[in-house]
Motif scaffolding. Sequence first.
Motif, PDB file in Angstrom:
ATOM      1  N   LEU A  39       6.371  -0.851   7.507  1.00 44.76           N
ATOM      2  CA  LEU A  39       5.748   0.322   6.901  1.00 44.76           C
ATOM      3  C   LEU A  39       4.542   0.761   7.718  1.00 44.76           C
ATOM      4  N   LYS A  40       4.345   2.067   7.803  1.00 44.14           N
ATOM      5  CA  LYS A  40       3.090   2.607   8.333  1.00 44.14           C
ATOM      6  C   LYS A  40       2.223   2.953   7.128  1.00 44.14           C
ATOM      7  N   ALA A  95       0.861  -1.187   0.000  1.00 41.86           N
ATOM      8  CA  ALA A  95       0.000   0.000   0.000  1.00 41.86           C
ATOM      9  C   ALA A  95       0.889   1.225   0.000  1.00 41.86           C
ATOM     10  N   ASP A  96       0.304   2.375  -0.278  1.00 40.91           N
ATOM     11  CA  ASP A  96       1.029   3.621  -0.076  1.00 40.91           C
ATOM     12  C   ASP A  96       1.355   3.717   1.412  1.00 40.91           C
ATOM     13  N   ALA A  97       2.607   4.059   1.738  1.00 38.71           N
ATOM     14  CA  ALA A  97       3.018   3.972   3.134  1.00 38.71           C
ATOM     15  C   ALA A  97       4.292   4.768   3.384  1.00 38.71           C
ATOM     16  N   THR A  98       4.660   4.854   4.649  1.00 43.82           N
ATOM     17  CA  THR A  98       5.919   5.468   5.065  1.00 43.82           C
ATOM     18  C   THR A  98       6.768   4.419   5.763  1.00 43.82           C
ATOM     19  N   VAL A  99       8.041   4.363   5.429  1.00 42.54           N
ATOM     20  CA  VAL A  99       8.948   3.404   6.052  1.00 42.54           C
ATOM     21  C   VAL A  99       9.258   3.854   7.479  1.00 42.54           C
ATOM     22  N   VAL A 100       9.026   2.987   8.458  1.00 40.62           N
ATOM     23  CA  VAL A 100       9.266   3.353   9.860  1.00 40.62           C
ATOM     24  C   VAL A 100      10.374   2.529  10.501  1.00 40.62           C
ATOM     25  N   ASP A 101      10.784   1.429   9.872  1.00 41.99           N
ATOM     26  CA  ASP A 101      11.867   0.636  10.463  1.00 41.99           C
ATOM     27  C   ASP A 101      12.510  -0.224   9.378  1.00 41.99           C
ATOM     28  N   VAL A 102      13.839  -0.284   9.403  1.00 46.49           N
ATOM     29  CA  VAL A 102      14.590  -1.125   8.473  1.00 46.49           C
ATOM     30  C   VAL A 102      15.687  -1.837   9.255  1.00 46.49           C
ATOM     31  N   GLY A 161      -8.639   2.713  11.428  1.00 48.87           N
ATOM     32  CA  GLY A 161      -7.532   3.053  12.306  1.00 48.87           C
ATOM     33  C   GLY A 161      -6.178   2.835  11.656  1.00 48.87           C
ATOM     34  N   GLU A 162      -5.127   3.034  12.446  1.00 48.52           N
ATOM     35  CA  GLU A 162      -3.775   2.905  11.937  1.00 48.52           C
ATOM     36  C   GLU A 162      -3.462   1.455  11.584  1.00 48.52           C
ATOM     37  N   LEU A 163      -2.501   1.314  10.649  1.00 48.14           N
ATOM     38  CA  LEU A 163      -2.101  -0.018  10.216  1.00 48.14           C
ATOM     39  C   LEU A 163      -0.610  -0.014   9.901  1.00 48.14           C
ATOM     40  N   TYR A 164       0.093  -0.986  10.488  1.00 50.87           N
ATOM     41  CA  TYR A 164       1.513  -1.192  10.219  1.00 50.87           C
ATOM     42  C   TYR A 164       1.687  -2.587   9.631  1.00 50.87           C
TER      43      TYR A 164
END
Length: 389
Positions: free
Chosen positions: A258-259, A229-236, A271-274
Amino acid sequence: RAAGGMRRRAKGSAKRRGKPSHAKDALGSTPKGPHNFVPEAGPGCVIAHGVDAPWCLGHERIDPRDYDADAVFPDLAVDPESGILSVVNASGKARVAYVTVYDHPVLRADGTPHARGRTVNADGVERECVTFIVNLPPRMILHAARLAVVTAEIDSDVQDLSTHPAPEDEHPLLLGFPLGSRPGGTDLPDERAYLCTQGENGALTHFFSGNAHAVDFRCPVGTPVLAVADATVVDVRDEETVTGIATANLFRWNSVMLKVDTKEKENDQGGELYVEYVHVATKSAVVAVGDVVRRGQKICESGSVGFSPEPHLHFTAFRSRDPAAPTVRVRFAAEGKQKRDGGRDSSGRRRSTSDGESNATELERRRTTFLPVAGRWYDAFGEAPAPEV
């Protein structure tokens, strides 16, 4: 390793420690086959959910009245004379034990050895081993196996079973498929379909709160891993190199999280999804924390890092980044199979419907989505035929 502190009072009818009971009962009975898991995907892994697995030497109940008040129960015990390896749960809760025996044969009840798997540590040293995954009911002892060499090295982790607080929790956002075509392959159907080796509540590693809704796909190392999905990377995390079935590998892995952008999409109540991709290849990430990614964009490559019997992608979703967060079920959209638009506009937003239409919309949603099940093949279009051998 011997259970030196587990001293029983002398009672005429009491069973002696280390002598397995072969009586069978309904407590903790084990299904005929591992639930939602393909056994061939776990070479060297031996699974018991309960106490009546056909390969075990027996079991016995722990009655506190049979023991001294100061008795100490170890999590594991190896009888120095018989070589019997026992997993012990003296608590009032179900417990989960991962137990790895290295280098030497581990024998079933019939005297034949369990098939061994492999593990590779951070120094690149490869060893053969057998790992038991035991979900043990309260106040039970499982006599799991006989060690051919009593002094064999053992590694273990034993914890209370953390059951999911809401096993039917489901996020309404539909996701894209997480894998692209095989490395070096084409876009032909056989090159983009993957076997689901473990689904929801799978018997190998998906039966506790933090993994309950996860799905695993067998795939070659280097397979493109895609943003769902469209998302932001929060951890690698992609620095680890360990692989295989050693218990120690449960605490070392590579992953990308990803968030997902859920604003105004699908259902305002979602709601939020990771989402998290685990076991990814070492140094394969092509994104960094803070990057914004689009659905279908490559983010890394699949691997086999961590507790991983074979190369595969472990995919799961959460409602928060809390390390103790339980999973949430998510479904994948079947591309090209939706009638009309499934009640959504081109951006993925759910169109408003009257109460009379909501049931029909939900039925249509189920027809145009899929939730992978172990033993079946999937690609971006949903369930796929198994490739010809």
